[in-house]
Write an enzyme that holds these catalytic residues in place. Structure first.
Site, PDB file in Angstrom:
ATOM      1  N   CYS A   2       0.836  -1.195   0.000  1.00 53.69           N
ATOM      2  CA  CYS A   2       0.000   0.000   0.000  1.00 53.69           C
ATOM      3  C   CYS A   2       0.876   1.252   0.000  1.00 53.69           C
ATOM      4  CB  CYS A   2      -0.946   0.094   1.185  1.00 53.69           C
ATOM      5  SG  CYS A   2      -2.086  -1.270   1.279  1.00 53.69           S
ATOM      6  N   ARG A  27       4.219  -0.412  -4.604  1.00 51.71           N
ATOM      7  CA  ARG A  27       3.924  -0.894  -3.246  1.00 51.71           C
ATOM      8  C   ARG A  27       2.633  -1.704  -3.181  1.00 51.71           C
ATOM      9  NH1 ARG A  27       6.851   2.056   0.673  1.00 51.71           N
ATOM     10  NH2 ARG A  27       5.325   1.445   2.225  1.00 51.71           N
ATOM     11  N   TRP A  73      -2.521  -2.959  -1.687  1.00 53.68           N
ATOM     12  CA  TRP A  73      -2.167  -4.384  -1.745  1.00 53.68           C
ATOM     13  C   TRP A  73      -3.034  -5.019  -0.672  1.00 53.68           C
ATOM     14  CZ3 TRP A  73      -0.240  -8.280   1.364  1.00 53.68           C
ATOM     15  CH2 TRP A  73       0.269  -9.405   0.703  1.00 53.68           C
ATOM     16  N   ASN A  99      -1.978   2.573   5.448  1.00 52.23           N
ATOM     17  CA  ASN A  99      -1.051   1.509   5.041  1.00 52.23           C
ATOM     18  C   ASN A  99      -0.668   0.755   6.308  1.00 52.23           C
ATOM     19  OD1 ASN A  99       1.078  -0.031   4.020  1.00 52.23           O
ATOM     20  ND2 ASN A  99       2.546   1.640   4.239  1.00 52.23           N
ATOM     21  N   GLY A 100      -0.952  -0.529   6.359  1.00 46.59           N
ATOM     22  CA  GLY A 100      -0.611  -1.311   7.552  1.00 46.59           C
ATOM     23  C   GLY A 100      -1.748  -2.248   7.900  1.00 46.59           C
ATOM     24  N   GLU A 484      18.396 -17.545  -6.046  1.00 51.94           N
ATOM     25  CA  GLU A 484      17.984 -16.219  -6.512  1.00 51.94           C
ATOM     26  C   GLU A 484      17.525 -16.281  -7.975  1.00 51.94           C
ATOM     27  OE1 GLU A 484      17.146 -13.633  -5.176  1.00 51.94           O
ATOM     28  OE2 GLU A 484      17.365 -12.020  -6.626  1.00 51.94           O
ATOM     29  N   LYS A 488      13.809 -15.232  -9.209  1.00 56.08           N
ATOM     30  CA  LYS A 488      13.569 -14.205 -10.238  1.00 56.08           C
ATOM     31  C   LYS A 488      12.648 -14.751 -11.314  1.00 56.08           C
ATOM     32  CE  LYS A 488      14.451 -11.481  -8.541  1.00 56.08           C
ATOM     33  NZ  LYS A 488      15.060 -11.165  -7.285  1.00 56.08           N
ATOM     34  N   GLU A 491       8.925 -15.373  -9.881  1.00 60.81           N
ATOM     35  CA  GLU A 491       8.122 -14.225  -9.457  1.00 60.81           C
ATOM     36  C   GLU A 491       7.695 -13.318 -10.608  1.00 60.81           C
ATOM     37  OE1 GLU A 491       9.994 -11.496  -6.704  1.00 60.81           O
ATOM     38  OE2 GLU A 491      11.905 -11.678  -7.719  1.00 60.81           O
ATOM     39  N   HIS A 507      19.577 -36.387  -4.813  1.00 64.30           N
ATOM     40  CA  HIS A 507      18.736 -36.804  -3.683  1.00 64.30           C
ATOM     41  C   HIS A 507      17.259 -36.523  -3.935  1.00 64.30           C
ATOM     42  CE1 HIS A 507      22.321 -37.721  -1.383  1.00 64.30           C
ATOM     43  NE2 HIS A 507      22.828 -36.596  -1.887  1.00 64.30           N
ATOM     44  N   LYS A 606       6.247  -4.401  -3.327  1.00 66.60           N
ATOM     45  CA  LYS A 606       7.683  -4.186  -3.122  1.00 66.60           C
ATOM     46  C   LYS A 606       8.083  -4.270  -1.659  1.00 66.60           C
ATOM     47  CE  LYS A 606      11.768  -3.038  -4.623  1.00 66.60           C
ATOM     48  NZ  LYS A 606      12.494  -4.151  -5.260  1.00 66.60           N
TER      49      LYS A 606
HETATM   50  C1  F6R Z   1      12.254 -10.678  -4.631  1.00 68.13           C
HETATM   51  C2  F6R Z   1      12.006  -9.632  -3.663  1.00 68.13           C
HETATM   52  C3  F6R Z   1      11.563 -10.029  -2.305  1.00 68.13           C
HETATM   53  C4  F6R Z   1      12.283  -9.171  -1.250  1.00 68.13           C
HETATM   54  C5  F6R Z   1      11.716  -9.473   0.141  1.00 68.13           C
HETATM   55  C6  F6R Z   1      12.453  -8.715   1.223  1.00 68.13           C
HETATM   56  O1  F6R Z   1      12.667 -10.158  -5.853  1.00 68.13           O
HETATM   57  O2  F6R Z   1      12.120  -8.482  -3.947  1.00 68.13           O
HETATM   58  O3  F6R Z   1      11.774 -11.382  -2.079  1.00 68.13           O
HETATM   59  O4  F6R Z   1      13.642  -9.438  -1.313  1.00 68.13           O
HETATM   60  O5  F6R Z   1      10.365  -9.150   0.175  1.00 68.13           O
HETATM   61  O6  F6R Z   1      12.319  -7.349   1.061  1.00 68.13           O
HETATM   62  P1  F6R Z   1      13.306  -6.339   1.743  1.00 68.13           P
HETATM   63  O7  F6R Z   1      14.648  -6.582   1.181  1.00 68.13           O
HETATM   64  O8  F6R Z   1      12.775  -4.990   1.410  1.00 68.13           O
HETATM   65  O9  F6R Z   1      13.277  -6.630   3.217  1.00 68.13           O
END
Ligand code: F6R
Length: 611
Positions: A2, A27, A73, A99-100, A484, A488, A491, A507, A606
């Site tokens: 949000c 967000r 969100w 937001n929250g 990672e 990527k 997601e 395994h 985000k």
């Molecule tokens: C993946 C991604 C998320 C963040 C996670 C932690 O691409 O962006 O997995 O890494 O939500 O977020 P932060 O780093 O802001 O604590």
């Protein structure tokens, strides 16, 4: 999670709010809404993106020099027009954006229902709007006092902007847990969840702290605590250029951020690695260095990509500085009664600095009296405030929801810390110290070289864009890179992908391999090279498709793999920073080819400010 925007001043609020919401859309983007205020409240809300709201509001009256907006969100209640913010109280006295999460909203709702309130939406925010109104009407008190009293009854997190129609020339902003920044103009104020909507208007800002309430009129801002104690606002200057929050000609923020990495990594070591490469200085850690040097154990906490960076940190600290490390998902750590000693050092890693689970894990570590350090990107965010010391990554704003340059900046900070600690603890020689510094500083140029292969990555992406599953394998420093890479891909392109330590393949995952399964293997030259070559042969023997990331000039793997993606030769300690680049770009191109919304993948946001 949000985004909220508010404006009070002399200009029309609507365009300012809409452009702010667009900046904050990363967000949350399942619905949005806006209210502008003159003699009336004009509330418009729409499921979907800010562009859908704009279309909906096209012919409507949006006049007013006060207003606020929200991009959502969803937490409580599905994304729809009714659950979208702003929410008005039952009798129309208050309108709020939030937001929250109000954790005790169900109990508060029941009490309000018993007093005659009914609810249009399923949100916790409407409960708060009605609670404020109930207290306001019952006590015949000012809006400010009603907000303050209502917030004392709330358990949870909030960034709030509130207007009371009976006191129309003011906005009230309050913060607990969810960030809020107030920009100061000339007889005007801008409020937002982060500084990106503010920077085009002013660079003077106030960051609200937890339990702060600001009463904002056009020409005056009063800051108090929730206990009604007056505070002197601390005005800070934003060190952020508008170019940093624009796409600057790239199709997506994610692509721009991938290509920014040579620069963002240099920004991460700027001022920290001496110009003659003779030393690393981490100013943020100076005061706590004696304790850090003596640490018996480091616990790294984070979520998602930041957790993956933490895993690279584990290899770095154990390899170079010989300190035992545990890496924990913040969400697990906080709830599993972990054993934390006073001489532990806990490092919290977070791009946003606002992740709820990471913040809660920090509180736990602080209660146990461990030294808590932060590695964060967003200056002034909650985690750097809550930690004893830390290092900013200085990667610049990361707007694409999928993290890219934040990851390489986090790994860069961890590498600098590990090298410095290795030197201070005597676990590496001075020669090794100088050599590792040098190797790290070569990385930006080597990333530039890697980025030049983008057209080839695009071609590989076109070959595998219709895959339904993918495996990512790596050993040592490259196991976290495999995780990672898989994250990527899943997601942003919604292809199921798994990352494994390459040796684990036998395994279980090997059963998945057939001619339809692309397997991305990191096979650069290091001490496990021969082992990874065997893994590649095992995959080929089962008709799997191998896409290998190899060291430039490696002809051996070229003869076995279906495709090789070359990265420049580098010291194994810093090679994770290179091998992640092809994975970022492959995922990006596959997602674009599958018509996915790269910068705003479905269901994600985000900054995850709720559990
Ligand atoms: C993946 C991604 C998320 C963040 C996670 C932690 O691409 O962006 O997995 O890494 O939500 O977020 P932060 O780093 O802001 O604590």
């Amino acid at each position: 999670m949000c985004g909220i925007v508010g404006y009070i001043g002399k200009q029309q609020a609507f365009p300012i709010i809409i452009s702010g919401l667009k900046r904050l859309e990363y967000r949350g983007y399942d619905s949005s809404g806006v209210v502008t205020i003159d003699e009336n409240l004009k509330v418009y809300k729409k499921k979907g993106k800010v562009s859908d709201l704009l279309e909906f509001v096209k012919d409507k009256d949006t006049k007013g020099t006060i207003g606020m907006g929200h991009t959502r969100w969803a937490t409580h209640g599905e994304p729809n027009n009714v659950n979208a913010h702003p929410h008005t109280s039952q009798n129309g006295h208050f309108v709020i954006v939030h937001n929250g999460i109000i954790e005790n909203y169900a109990r508060l709702k029941k009490r309000l229902e018993a007093r005659g309130y009914s609810f249009k939406s399923e949100t916790d925010t409407e409960v708060l709007a009605n609670l404020i109104e109930y207290i306001y009407l019952k006590g015949k008190i000012s809006a400010e006092i009603a907000v303050r009293l209502a917030l004392t009854k709330v358990i949870g997190a909030y960034g709030l902007v509130i207007n009371c129609i009976n006191e129309p020339d003011q906005l009230i902003a309050a913060r607990k847990g969810s960030p809020l920044v107030i920009g100061i103009g000339e007889d005007e104020y801008f409020i937002a969840s982060d500084a990106t909507p503010i920077i085009e208007h002013t660079n003077s800002v106030i960051y609200l702290n937890n339990d702060n309430i600001a009463v904002i009129k056009r020409d005056q801002l009063t800051l108090k605590t929730i206990d009604d104690d007056k505070l002197i606002p601390k005005v800070q200057k934003l060190n952020l250029g508008i170019g940093e929050i624009e796409k600057n000609g790239y199709d997506h923020f994610m692509l721009k951020e991938i290509f920014e990495q040579p620069r963002s990594i240099m920004d991460t070591f700027r001022g920290r690695i001496a110009a003659d490469l003779s030393e690393i200085r981490l100013g943020g850690l100076l005061d706590i260095m004696p304790k850090l040097i003596k640490a018996k154990r480091i616990i790294i906490i984070g979520c998602g990509t930041s957790w993956h960076a933490g895993l690279v940190g584990e290899y770095l600290f154990e390899d170079i500085s010989r300190i035992p490390v545990e890496v924990e998902y913040a969400s697990e750590f906080r709830y599993r009664n972990p054993v934390i000693y006073e001489d532990d050092v806990v490092i919290a890693i977070s791009q946003s600095g606002e992740t709820a689970d990471t913040l809660a894990a920090i509180s736990l570590a602080k209660e146990a009296k461990a030294l808590v350090l932060g590695i964060c990107n967003v200056v002034g965010s909650s985690i750097p405030r809550e930690t004893d010391a830390g290092v900013y990554t200085h990667a610049g704003p990361e707007i694409g929801v999928a993290s890219t340059k934040a990851f390489t900046a986090q790994v860069t900070v961890l590498t600098m810390m590990a090298i410095l600690l290795g030197k201070e603890r005597g676990t590496i020689t001075n020669e090794e110290y100088l050599n590792l510094i040098k190797e790290l500083t070569y990385i930006p140029e080597k990333i530039k070289t890697t980025l030049k292969h983008d057209d080839y990555y695009k071609h590989i992406a076109s070959l595998y864009k219709n895959a339904t599953n993918a495996l990512y394998l790596g050993r040592g420093y490259f196991f976290p890179v495999a995780l990672e890479g898989a994250l990527k891909l899943k997601e942003i392109s919604y292809i199921h992908a798994e990352g494994y330590p390459a040796a684990e393949m036998k395994h279980g995952p090997i059963a998945l391999i057939d001619e339809n399964m692309p397997v991305f293997v990191i096979a650069t030259k290091d001490k496990s090279y021969d082992k990874i070559v065997s893994n590649i042969q095992e995959i080929k023997a089962r008709n799997g498709k191998v896409i290998a990331i190899v060291t430039e000039g490696d002809t051996n793997i070229k003869s076995m793999a279906n495709h090789v993606l070359e990265v420049p030769n580098a010291h194994p300690v810093v090679t994770a920073l290179l091998t992640v680049i092809p994975f970022q770009l492959l995922s990006y191109h596959i997602a674009v080819m599958r018509n996915c919304n790269v910068d705003q993948p479905r269901n994600l946001a985000k900054s995850v400010t709720v559990e």
